[in-house]
Design a protein around this motif. Structure first.
Motif, short mmCIF file in Angstrom:
data_model
loop_
_atom_site.label_atom_id
_atom_site.label_comp_id
_atom_site.label_asym_id
_atom_site.label_seq_id
_atom_site.Cartn_x
_atom_site.Cartn_y
_atom_site.Cartn_z
N VAL A 1 51.98 40.07 -49.35
CA VAL A 1 53.39 40.40 -49.09
C VAL A 1 54.04 39.24 -48.34
O VAL A 1 53.40 38.56 -47.54
CB VAL A 1 53.52 41.70 -48.26
N PRO A 2 55.33 38.97 -48.63
CA PRO A 2 56.02 37.92 -47.88
C PRO A 2 56.29 38.35 -46.44
O PRO A 2 56.54 39.52 -46.17
CB PRO A 2 57.33 37.73 -48.66
N VAL A 3 56.19 37.39 -45.54
CA VAL A 3 56.41 37.67 -44.11
C VAL A 3 57.47 36.71 -43.60
O VAL A 3 57.39 35.50 -43.83
CB VAL A 3 55.10 37.49 -43.30
N TYR B 1 60.50 31.38 -39.42
CA TYR B 1 59.30 31.00 -40.14
C TYR B 1 59.08 32.00 -41.28
O TYR B 1 59.59 33.13 -41.26
CB TYR B 1 58.08 30.93 -39.23
N SER B 2 58.35 31.57 -42.27
CA SER B 2 58.01 32.44 -43.39
C SER B 2 56.58 32.15 -43.81
O SER B 2 56.04 31.08 -43.56
CB SER B 2 58.97 32.21 -44.56
N GLY B 3 55.98 33.13 -44.46
CA GLY B 3 54.61 32.97 -44.91
C GLY B 3 54.20 34.13 -45.78
O GLY B 3 55.03 34.90 -46.26
#
Length: 203
Positions: free
Chosen positions: A47-49, A36-38
């Motif tokens: 910040v991207p996670v 997953y990304s967020g």
């Protein structure tokens, strides 16, 4: 008591299996990893996670679905929370209107026109939340109907057999009034008899 479980369509017994066993064979569970990304909020800003999670999936064959004892219940909790969140702006407007009317020096300001305008405004803001809560209530009624009829449907469902050669289900004896014995039915017709016994054929 000797029960004849031969297929009423082909007259053979070699590819006969009970409906609960057919359904059980057609349902399996697997687990795996999903990525997953967020976007997250940190002291430096957005910040991207990225991450991974273990997920469990249930796989159901078309045959198992067509011989299901009951329809799937629809989730209610999340949609109820969404409806309540959508009502928060309307509640805020009501509180502000009451506070405004209470602190007003002019008692004439709380007349019918002001109240009617406030009610229309609040009703417009509350409409989406009320609609979502109405959908949640309908889902809850449908789920309750399925839960109440599950026992009756189960007694009809568990006494049936399926012929893999003919692709039809049948009952060697009638487990309930209105359920015909020794007649072959396509899976969707079989399912109608089961769901009708549970009282949720039309949900």
């Amino acid at each position: 008591m000797d029960i004849d479980i031969s297929c009423p369509a082909c007259g053979r017994m070699d590819l006969i299996q009970s409906v609960p066993a057919v359904h059980s064979d057609g349902v399996s569970t697997s687990s795996g990893m999903d990525l997953y990304s967020g976007v997250g909020i940190a002291a430096n800003g957005l910040v991207p996670v990225f991450g991974s999670a273990t997920v469990e999936r249930t796989h159901t064959t078309a045959l198992a679905r067509s011989l299901a004892r009951e329809p799937n219940q629809r989730p209610v909790a999340r949609i109820t929370v969404l409806g309540l969140l959508l009502l928060l702006p309307a509640l805020l407007v009501v509180v502000m209107s009451i506070a405004s009317a209470a602190t007003s020096n002019n008692p004439e300001a709380t007349h019918v026109g002001f109240l009617a305008g406030a009610a229309l405004f609040v009703g417009g803001i509350a409409a989406p939340g009320l609609f979502v809560l109405g959908v949640a209530a309908l889902r809850g009624r449908r789920n309750g109907r399925i839960s109440r009829g599950r026992r009756n449907a189960h007694s009809v469902w568990q006494s049936a057999f399926y012929c893999h050669r003919c692709g039809s289900a049948f009952w060697p004896f009638s487990p309930a009034p209105g359920v015909p014995a020794r007649q072959a039915f396509a899976p969707q017709h079989f399912r109608w008899f089961v769901w009708n016994a549970g009282g949720y054929a039309n949900v």
